[in-house]
Write an enzyme that holds these catalytic residues in place. Structure first.
Site, mmCIF file in Angstrom:
data_model
loop_
_atom_site.group_PDB
_atom_site.id
_atom_site.type_symbol
_atom_site.label_atom_id
_atom_site.label_comp_id
_atom_site.label_asym_id
_atom_site.label_seq_id
_atom_site.Cartn_x
_atom_site.Cartn_y
_atom_site.Cartn_z
ATOM 1 N N GLY A 378 0.825 -1.205 0.000
ATOM 2 C CA GLY A 378 0.000 0.000 0.000
ATOM 3 C C GLY A 378 0.854 1.246 0.000
ATOM 4 O O GLY A 378 2.068 1.182 0.236
ATOM 5 N N PRO A 379 0.263 2.382 -0.265
ATOM 6 C CA PRO A 379 1.014 3.636 -0.315
ATOM 7 C C PRO A 379 1.552 4.021 1.063
ATOM 8 O O PRO A 379 1.117 3.472 2.075
ATOM 9 C CB PRO A 379 -0.026 4.649 -0.814
ATOM 10 C CG PRO A 379 -1.344 4.036 -0.500
ATOM 11 C CD PRO A 379 -1.172 2.563 -0.573
ATOM 12 N N PRO A 380 2.489 4.986 1.108
ATOM 13 C CA PRO A 380 3.069 5.388 2.403
ATOM 14 C C PRO A 380 2.016 5.992 3.322
ATOM 15 O O PRO A 380 1.083 6.651 2.877
ATOM 16 C CB PRO A 380 4.119 6.434 2.007
ATOM 17 C CG PRO A 380 4.394 6.204 0.559
ATOM 18 C CD PRO A 380 3.131 5.672 -0.026
ATOM 19 N N GLY A 381 2.200 5.753 4.616
ATOM 20 C CA GLY A 381 1.367 6.405 5.613
ATOM 21 C C GLY A 381 0.051 5.736 5.919
ATOM 22 O O GLY A 381 -0.768 6.308 6.645
ATOM 23 N N VAL A 382 -0.198 4.532 5.395
ATOM 24 C CA VAL A 382 -1.489 3.882 5.666
ATOM 25 C C VAL A 382 -1.432 2.975 6.894
ATOM 26 O O VAL A 382 -2.421 2.349 7.249
ATOM 27 C CB VAL A 382 -1.974 3.068 4.441
ATOM 28 C CG1 VAL A 382 -2.259 3.978 3.274
ATOM 29 C CG2 VAL A 382 -0.964 1.994 4.064
ATOM 30 N N GLY A 383 -0.259 2.903 7.547
ATOM 31 C CA GLY A 383 -0.166 2.157 8.807
ATOM 32 C C GLY A 383 0.330 0.743 8.677
ATOM 33 O O GLY A 383 -0.019 -0.105 9.492
ATOM 34 N N LYS A 384 1.176 0.462 7.680
ATOM 35 C CA LYS A 384 1.657 -0.918 7.494
ATOM 36 C C LYS A 384 2.570 -1.335 8.648
ATOM 37 O O LYS A 384 2.403 -2.405 9.219
ATOM 38 C CB LYS A 384 2.405 -1.015 6.158
ATOM 39 C CG LYS A 384 1.558 -0.682 4.940
ATOM 40 C CD LYS A 384 2.297 -0.923 3.644
ATOM 41 C CE LYS A 384 3.471 0.024 3.437
ATOM 42 N NZ LYS A 384 3.062 1.425 3.270
ATOM 43 N N THR A 385 3.537 -0.483 8.981
ATOM 44 C CA THR A 385 4.480 -0.836 10.050
ATOM 45 C C THR A 385 3.794 -0.878 11.407
ATOM 46 O O THR A 385 4.005 -1.802 12.198
ATOM 47 C CB THR A 385 5.643 0.178 10.076
ATOM 48 O OG1 THR A 385 6.257 0.216 8.782
ATOM 49 C CG2 THR A 385 6.682 -0.224 11.110
ATOM 50 N N SER A 701 -7.541 3.187 -16.745
ATOM 51 C CA SER A 701 -8.935 3.368 -16.341
ATOM 52 C C SER A 701 -9.601 4.571 -17.005
ATOM 53 O O SER A 701 -10.704 4.928 -16.640
ATOM 54 C CB SER A 701 -9.012 3.535 -14.814
ATOM 55 O OG SER A 701 -8.298 4.677 -14.414
ATOM 56 N N LYS A 744 -12.478 5.903 -6.125
ATOM 57 C CA LYS A 744 -13.063 6.633 -7.256
ATOM 58 C C LYS A 744 -14.520 7.010 -6.969
ATOM 59 O O LYS A 744 -14.949 8.129 -7.275
ATOM 60 C CB LYS A 744 -12.966 5.772 -8.521
ATOM 61 C CG LYS A 744 -11.528 5.566 -8.999
ATOM 62 C CD LYS A 744 -11.463 4.624 -10.188
ATOM 63 C CE LYS A 744 -10.024 4.423 -10.652
ATOM 64 N NZ LYS A 744 -9.914 3.494 -11.771
#
Length: 810
Positions: A378-385, A701, A744
């Protein structure tokens, strides 16, 4: 009784004291008893004592209130705190208390002088202390001083002088008195009291009543002391001859070694070997690993301590013994509690939470299972770590994180071979040692950013680590023995899955984190970010409140991201501004509204796309996925006199350029059905533009959006402004599925668009959308471009095609 301590061993036996006749002092049949530790008092000995135990204090006070006489008996065992009569030697010394000083802490400091030896015949307890019925012990009187006696006295004195010359420490005052004493018993007592003997040995001397026999015992002790001192001097001389005098440190080490060798003690090297042997047993290694450890230990035992290779072997053994071969944490298998932890730390992310709870459920039913390899993309900052930390917290395991971004050396994963002093294990084994258990939650951050160069391919080295069928015997180059990684729960993170090698990606269970919607960001800000920042800035919710509208205003006008990092920064910026005002005393409470946001944070950084004012020819409303979530884009198409060229502007990527070509080809193929003059395609140039040209745009898209704009400009029919669309197109007009549907749809909803055209094959994604996203929206599912064109054209009056072409030709 509290501890009786000896402050210092003073002996001031003056010549006048020797002539004192103890028979002149009347000694009663009963005396209070004072138990002493680690010292034996001899007659004529003057010594200060500290008295602290309650029973001892009472005995001293009783003696001071009567005749100042007290019986000092030595404890058999130094460690007994409250001795009974059976714990004391029954022969001691009657002493006169010469002085007494009461200390602030309640203890007494007394100065006593030994008078005569006595035997405690019977003990009785009176008023908190012991009284002893005593029998005075007199030395056997020698009829005459024979030559043998004189020889013995001289021999003892000569031995004492020799001991002093060999380094024995005897007070000079005591030596003066010793030189002037010829009586055997007194001489024996004085020397024994200054030799620093063990209490048991000194007690033996005290109990001997024959002066000549007592002196003979002292002679034997002196003889042994001289032998020890002689050996000590010999050891010093041998050590001094063997080493260079300028190397003081080396000299001290060799001297210590020689002393230990002479005394039969274990030297440093043997002690280290024993320590390693003990650690090997405690580590509970697998049998093969234990064999290797013992083999290396034998090598170390044969090596010289100063050899360079011994440091390598020593470090290797330290790694082997400190790894958690058998240490593991107990999993917390409470599903309800784990769910509460995950919900408390993270908003939404239901799929990820469900996967963790599934793992716990299986683990509860089956004790031994292979650890899953999860990969959060996922993109940075979404809480993966932070999600990895929450998983470890929910499971009750240790958490270890390493970043693989930019790692190009295979040795970073597999370790360095033990061919040089600086070799170390790889980062996997280092992380396991850091965790201290063999089943931590191990996070491999930024796995999509692994590199490769002449030093090897780290991603290939990770294949064994992340394969549940192989990692139960992972071999690090440094350890050269297998380590079981099957109990470890590996979690990988990355921004994109495309850059992860396919073989490595195949070993992982990929979970996509698509980013947060505006509604989700609002909830995250309210539940997590704002309370956290208020606490970090010394504020509270009663001092500073932020309205929901203000939070939404910050999200849309000050951040453009999929995660919440910049949102947290802007909230922190607000808190700093408020803290400054409060510190200056300007205001005590703040309520942040959208109007005040601009005052604190400055002018908005981002302005969202405006809604179309009217329906126009050649302007189609499309939906696109961005790192900020979702966005509405307007595809503009126009024709002008030319030679049939296609012009594309708006900083489009290769995929969007190909979509434009495919869309134009489709419209050309459908010219008759759309009532378009085919000559227009060769006499008019087509220009397609996507506004916001400074922002790169790409993705599969926008095909149906471009085809709608092209069809509109060639037919002269305006497009509906209340319809947004997303989907890719093929040359034959089939509409292909897209990704990021949730983002979207939310972008369309923010713009007030209620009707969205999506590919029919995205119906499954539509069912997974939250209710609040689908509420009030109309979705048109299409399979072909023909269906799209039935819904996009406006019902408003269409300009004549000839008039449109004529207008474009001018």
């Amino acid at each position: 009784m509290d501890e009786i301590k000896k402050e210092d061993k003073e002996q001031n036996n003056e010549q006048n004291n020797e002539k004192q006749d103890n028979k002149e002092i009347e000694i009663p049949e009963q005396l209070p008893v004072l138990a002493v530790r680690d010292i034996v008092i001899f007659p004529y000995m003057i010594i200060p004592l500290f008295v602290g135990r309650d029973i001892s204090v009472k005995a001293v006070e009783h003696a001071l209130n009567t005749n100042r006489l007290i019986l000092l008996l030595t404890q058999k065992d130094f460690n007994i705190e409250i001795p009974e009569p059976s714990d004391l030697y029954n022969i001691g010394t009657i002493c006169m208390i010469m002085r007494m000083l009461r200390l602030p802490d309640g203890r007494l400091k007394i100065l006593v002088q030994g008078l005569s030896k006595a035997k405690a015949i019977e003990f009785s307890q009176s008023e908190g202390f012991y009284l002893a019925k005593i029998e005075r012990i007199e030395d056997i009187q020698l009829k005459e001083i024979t030559l043998e006696h004189e020889a013995m006295v001289r021999t003892v004195k000569e031995q004492l002088e020799k001991a002093i010359s060999l380094g024995k420490n005897i007070p000079p005052d005591a030596m003066v008195i010793i030189e002037n004493i010829d009586e055997p018993g007194r001489l024996a007592d004085l020397i024994a009291s200054n030799l620093g003997l063990k209490s048991s040995e000194a007690q033996q001397i005290l109990e001997i009543t024959d002066p000549f026999e007592r002196l003979n015992k002292v002679r034997e002790i002196l003889n042994r002391e001289i032998q020890l001192l002689t050996i000590q001097q010999k050891i010093k001389k041998e050590a001094k001859d063997e080493i260079d005098r300028t190397q003081r440190e080396y000299f001290l080490r060799e001297q210590l070694k020689a002393i230990q060798k002479e005394l039969g003690d274990i030297d440093e090297k043997a002690e280290e070997i024993n320590e390693f042997r003990k650690k090997i047993e405690e580590a509970k290694m697998p049998e093969k690993v234990k064999e290797e450890a013992e083999k290396q230990l034998k090598r170390l035992e044969r090596m010289h301590p100063e050899a360079a290779e011994s440091a390598v072997v020593r470090t290797y053994l330290e790694w082997l013994t400190e790894l958690p071969w058998s240490r593991s944490t107990q999993d917390r298998l409470d599903i309800k509690a784990a769910k509460e932890v995950l919900d408390k730390d993270h908003y939404d992310l239901e799929k990820v939470k469900e996967r963790i709870l599934e793992y716990l459920s299986v683990r509860k039913l089956k004790e031994k299972m292979k650890g899953p390899i999860l990969c959060f993309i996922g993109p940075p900052g979404v809480g993966k770590t932070s999600l990895g930390r929450s998983i470890a917290k929910a499971l009750g395991r240790e958490f270890v994180r390493i970043s693989l971004g930019g790692v190009r050396d295979e040795a970073e994963i597999r370790g360095h071979r033990r061919t040089y002093v600086g070799a170390l294990p790889g980062r996997i084994i280092q992380g396991i040692r850091q965790a201290g258990t063999n089943n931590p939650v191990f996070m491999l951050d930024e796995i999509d950013k692994l590199g490769m160069d002449f030093r090897g391919d780290p991603s290939s080295a990770l294949l064994e680590v992340l394969d549940p069928e192989q990692n139960n015997s992972f071999v690090d180059h440094y350890l050269a023995v297998p380590f079981d990684l099957s109990n470890v729960m590996f979690i990988c993170t990355g921004n994109v899955a495309d850059t992860i090698p396919s073989a490595l990606r195949d070993r992982m269970e990929i979970i996509y984190l698509s980013g947060y919607t505006e509604e989700e960001k609002l909830q995250i800000a309210k539940k997590y970010l704002i309370p956290k920042q208020l606490e970090e800035h010394g504020l509270s919710s009663s001092i500073m409140k932020i309205s929901d509208k203000a939070i939404r205003y910050i999200i849309t006008h000050y951040t453009r991201e999929a995660g919440v990092r910049n949102l947290e920064r802007e909230i922190a910026n607000l808190c700093r501004k408020v803290a400054k005002y409060i510190a200056e005393g300007k205001k005590k409470k703040f309520y942040i509204t959208p109007q005040k946001v601009s005052k604190f944070l400055g002018a908005p950084k981002y302005l969202p796309e405006e809604e179309l004012k009217k329906e126009e020819v050649g302007v189609a409303t499309g939906l696109a996925w961005t790192e900020a979530g979702g966005d509405v884009i307007y595809v503009e198409a126009t024709i002008m006199k030319g030679k049939g060229n296609l012009i594309l502007t708006g900083q489009l990527g290769d995929v969007m350029k190909e979509s434009a070509q495919a869309a134009l080809s489709y419209v050309k193929s459908k010219a008759k059905e759309l009532n378009i003059d085919e000559k227009l395609f060769s006499t008019m140039d087509l220009h397609i533009h996507v506004p916001a040209g400074a922002i790169p745009k790409d993705g599969p898209s926008a095909g149906i959006t471009m085809a709608s704009a092209i069809a509109s400009v060639f037919t002269g029919k305006p497009l509906r402004k209340d319809v947004a669309m997303t989907g890719e197109i093929t040359l034959r007009g089939r509409v292909l599925p897209i990704g990021g549907l949730k983002e979207k749809v939310l972008a369309a909803k923010r713009m007030g668009i209620k009707t969205v055209i999506i590919p029919k094959r995205n119906k499954k994604d539509l069912e997974e959308l939250p209710k609040y996203v689908k509420e009030g929206m109309k979705f048109i599912l299409v399979e072909s471009m023909d269906e799209v064109l039935k819904h996009v054209f406006s019902k408003a009056k269409t300009r004549d095609r000839k008039q449109t072409v004529a207008a474009k030709s001018k």
